[in-house]
Design a protein around this motif. Sequence first.
Motif, PDB file in Angstrom:
ATOM      1  N   HIS A 286       0.749  -1.002   0.129  1.00 52.37           N
ATOM      2  CA  HIS A 286       0.021  -0.007  -0.372  1.00 52.37           C
ATOM      3  C   HIS A 286       0.968   1.190  -0.412  1.00 52.37           C
ATOM      4  CE1 HIS A 286      -3.822   1.591   1.429  1.00 52.37           C
ATOM      5  NE2 HIS A 286      -3.500   2.422   0.252  1.00 52.37           N
ATOM      6  N   ILE A 287       0.534   2.358  -0.867  1.00 50.60           N
ATOM      7  CA  ILE A 287       1.279   3.033  -1.125  1.00 50.60           C
ATOM      8  C   ILE A 287       0.957   4.442  -1.294  1.00 50.60           C
ATOM      9  CG2 ILE A 287       3.348   4.845  -2.560  1.00 50.60           C
ATOM     10  CD1 ILE A 287       4.317   1.592  -4.215  1.00 50.60           C
ATOM     11  N   PHE A 288       1.440   4.756  -0.397  1.00 56.74           N
ATOM     12  CA  PHE A 288       0.641   6.935  -0.083  1.00 56.74           C
ATOM     13  C   PHE A 288       1.100   7.888  -1.327  1.00 56.74           C
ATOM     14  CE2 PHE A 288      -1.636   4.224   3.281  1.00 56.74           C
ATOM     15  CZ  PHE A 288      -2.760   4.490   3.004  1.00 56.74           C
ATOM     16  N   PHE A 289       1.151   8.450  -1.799  1.00 59.10           N
ATOM     17  CA  PHE A 289       1.659   9.116  -3.021  1.00 59.10           C
ATOM     18  C   PHE A 289       1.216  10.492  -2.487  1.00 59.10           C
ATOM     19  CE2 PHE A 289       1.694   5.634  -5.228  1.00 59.10           C
ATOM     20  CZ  PHE A 289       2.693   6.012  -5.676  1.00 59.10           C
ATOM     21  N   TYR A 290       2.746  11.692  -2.552  1.00 54.29           N
ATOM     22  CA  TYR A 290       1.927  13.133  -1.522  1.00 54.29           C
ATOM     23  C   TYR A 290       2.357  14.047  -2.817  1.00 54.29           C
ATOM     24  CZ  TYR A 290       1.668  11.165   2.371  1.00 54.29           C
ATOM     25  OH  TYR A 290       0.824  10.880   4.080  1.00 54.29           O
ATOM     26  N   LEU A 291       1.758  14.519  -3.492  1.00 55.49           N
ATOM     27  CA  LEU A 291       2.199  15.195  -5.128  1.00 55.49           C
ATOM     28  C   LEU A 291       2.954  16.620  -3.884  1.00 55.49           C
ATOM     29  CD1 LEU A 291      -1.605  14.478  -7.349  1.00 55.49           C
ATOM     30  CD2 LEU A 291       1.004  13.419  -7.558  1.00 55.49           C
ATOM     31  N   LYS A 292       3.720  17.282  -5.658  1.00 51.34           N
ATOM     32  CA  LYS A 292       3.900  18.475  -5.165  1.00 51.34           C
ATOM     33  C   LYS A 292       2.748  19.670  -4.935  1.00 51.34           C
ATOM     34  CE  LYS A 292       8.533  17.057  -6.610  1.00 51.34           C
ATOM     35  NZ  LYS A 292       9.373  16.664  -8.409  1.00 51.34           N
ATOM     36  N   GLU A 293       2.332  18.869  -5.567  1.00 51.36           N
ATOM     37  CA  GLU A 293       1.178  20.083  -6.008  1.00 51.36           C
ATOM     38  C   GLU A 293      -0.258  19.481  -5.577  1.00 51.36           C
ATOM     39  OE1 GLU A 293       1.380  22.658  -9.524  1.00 51.36           O
ATOM     40  OE2 GLU A 293       3.683  22.584  -9.489  1.00 51.36           O
ATOM     41  N   PRO A 294      -0.637  18.833  -4.496  1.00 51.27           N
ATOM     42  CA  PRO A 294      -2.132  18.438  -4.076  1.00 51.27           C
ATOM     43  C   PRO A 294      -3.056  19.326  -4.364  1.00 51.27           C
ATOM     44  CG  PRO A 294      -0.461  19.595  -2.372  1.00 51.27           C
ATOM     45  CD  PRO A 294       0.373  19.910  -3.833  1.00 51.27           C
ATOM     46  N   ASN A 295      -3.117  20.280  -5.257  1.00 47.14           N
ATOM     47  CA  ASN A 295      -3.959  20.865  -5.796  1.00 47.14           C
ATOM     48  C   ASN A 295      -4.202  20.805  -6.997  1.00 47.14           C
ATOM     49  OD1 ASN A 295      -5.710  21.130  -2.813  1.00 47.14           O
ATOM     50  ND2 ASN A 295      -4.132  23.027  -2.258  1.00 47.14           N
ATOM     51  N   ASN A 296      -3.156  20.448  -8.238  1.00 43.99           N
ATOM     52  CA  ASN A 296      -3.142  20.199  -9.275  1.00 43.99           C
ATOM     53  C   ASN A 296      -3.967  19.032 -10.518  1.00 43.99           C
ATOM     54  OD1 ASN A 296      -2.602  20.371 -12.225  1.00 43.99           O
ATOM     55  ND2 ASN A 296      -0.481  21.312 -11.314  1.00 43.99           N
ATOM     56  N   ALA A 297      -5.626  18.602 -10.253  1.00 47.08           N
ATOM     57  CA  ALA A 297      -6.050  18.352 -10.991  1.00 47.08           C
ATOM     58  C   ALA A 297      -5.527  17.591 -11.719  1.00 47.08           C
ATOM     59  CB  ALA A 297      -7.029  18.423 -11.485  1.00 47.08           C
ATOM     60  N   GLN A 298      -4.721  18.128 -12.565  1.00 43.53           N
ATOM     61  CA  GLN A 298      -3.802  17.869 -13.694  1.00 43.53           C
ATOM     62  C   GLN A 298      -2.485  16.678 -13.790  1.00 43.53           C
ATOM     63  OE1 GLN A 298      -1.818  20.606 -16.880  1.00 43.53           O
ATOM     64  NE2 GLN A 298      -1.457  19.278 -17.819  1.00 43.53           N
ATOM     65  N   HIS A 299      -1.613  16.915 -12.502  1.00 42.19           N
ATOM     66  CA  HIS A 299      -0.565  16.278 -12.028  1.00 42.19           C
ATOM     67  C   HIS A 299      -1.721  15.105 -11.534  1.00 42.19           C
ATOM     68  CE1 HIS A 299       2.380  19.365 -11.546  1.00 42.19           C
ATOM     69  NE2 HIS A 299       1.899  19.343 -12.953  1.00 42.19           N
ATOM     70  N   GLU A 300      -2.724  15.175 -10.696  1.00 36.24           N
ATOM     71  CA  GLU A 300      -3.152  14.383 -10.276  1.00 36.24           C
ATOM     72  C   GLU A 300      -3.598  13.119 -11.216  1.00 36.24           C
ATOM     73  OE1 GLU A 300      -7.071  13.339  -7.590  1.00 36.24           O
ATOM     74  OE2 GLU A 300      -6.625  14.355  -6.534  1.00 36.24           O
ATOM     75  N   ALA A 301      -4.079  13.330 -12.366  1.00 42.74           N
ATOM     76  CA  ALA A 301      -4.607  12.644 -13.171  1.00 42.74           C
ATOM     77  C   ALA A 301      -3.986  12.087 -14.046  1.00 42.74           C
ATOM     78  CB  ALA A 301      -5.660  14.191 -13.870  1.00 42.74           C
ATOM     79  N   GLN A 302      -2.651  12.567 -14.097  1.00 41.10           N
ATOM     80  CA  GLN A 302      -1.440  12.129 -14.507  1.00 41.10           C
ATOM     81  C   GLN A 302      -1.137  10.883 -13.644  1.00 41.10           C
ATOM     82  OE1 GLN A 302       1.368  15.271 -14.656  1.00 41.10           O
ATOM     83  NE2 GLN A 302       0.510  16.151 -16.933  1.00 41.10           N
ATOM     84  N   LEU A 303      -0.990  11.296 -12.651  1.00 38.37           N
ATOM     85  CA  LEU A 303      -0.419  10.069 -11.553  1.00 38.37           C
ATOM     86  C   LEU A 303      -1.028   8.814 -11.418  1.00 38.37           C
ATOM     87  CD1 LEU A 303       1.566   8.863  -9.193  1.00 38.37           C
ATOM     88  CD2 LEU A 303       0.117  10.194  -7.565  1.00 38.37           C
ATOM     89  N   LEU A 304      -2.738   8.908 -12.058  1.00 39.95           N
ATOM     90  CA  LEU A 304      -3.653   8.327 -11.819  1.00 39.95           C
ATOM     91  C   LEU A 304      -3.865   7.377 -13.259  1.00 39.95           C
ATOM     92  CD1 LEU A 304      -7.035   9.914 -10.338  1.00 39.95           C
ATOM     93  CD2 LEU A 304      -5.625   8.531  -9.274  1.00 39.95           C
ATOM     94  N   GLU A 305      -3.144   8.369 -14.163  1.00 40.77           N
ATOM     95  CA  GLU A 305      -2.993   7.904 -15.687  1.00 40.77           C
ATOM     96  C   GLU A 305      -2.068   7.029 -14.957  1.00 40.77           C
ATOM     97  OE1 GLU A 305      -2.346   9.653 -19.788  1.00 40.77           O
ATOM     98  OE2 GLU A 305      -0.917   9.505 -18.861  1.00 40.77           O
ATOM     99  N   GLY A 306      -0.986   6.063 -14.880  1.00 43.27           N
ATOM    100  CA  GLY A 306      -0.205   6.013 -14.547  1.00 43.27           C
ATOM    101  C   GLY A 306      -0.420   5.168 -13.643  1.00 43.27           C
ATOM    102  N   LEU A 307      -0.432   4.628 -12.512  1.00 42.15           N
ATOM    103  CA  LEU A 307      -1.110   4.119 -11.792  1.00 42.15           C
ATOM    104  C   LEU A 307      -2.085   2.977 -12.608  1.00 42.15           C
ATOM    105  CD1 LEU A 307      -1.654   6.046  -8.767  1.00 42.15           C
ATOM    106  CD2 LEU A 307       0.092   3.793  -9.026  1.00 42.15           C
TER     107      LEU A 307
END
Length: 137
Positions: free
Chosen positions: A38-59
């Motif tokens: 179980h991995i918990f990711f802490y985004l550099k920019e937690p409020n950046n929806a585009q970065h979150e979407a990119q991470l979700l795409e990769g996962l």
Amino acid sequence: MEDQSRRQFLQNAGLASLTSVSGITSGPERNKELFVQHIFFYLKEPNNAQHEAQLLEGLHKLAKSSYIQFAHIGKPAHTTGSDIVRDYSVSWMCFFKNIIEEEIFKSHKIYHDFIAGYAHLWERMVIYDSVGPRKVG
């Protein structure tokens, strides 16, 4: 060569390679216990929806690996309680047949491509590994 026996051959070849270069042992306990990460990711920019979407795409790409038995990708739930942690951006929980399968998975191109393509998005990640019986009860 049949698909399943080909896969088993490749898996054994991969394990032999890993064992020779990394000192991994393949004792019976390493084959029997379910391995959960179980991995918990802490985004550099937690409020950046585009970065979150990119991470979700990769996962989601990573979840397609044949070594992963089951994967769950999630975000913090809106639950109450003083002991509930919600400071992470995205969680990734995956189940492997055993720890050896997870070690082989981490040697594959799909895993290395994920790290190379998406690691710039997070400032840190927290990883919890556990082993246990396949069935409880």
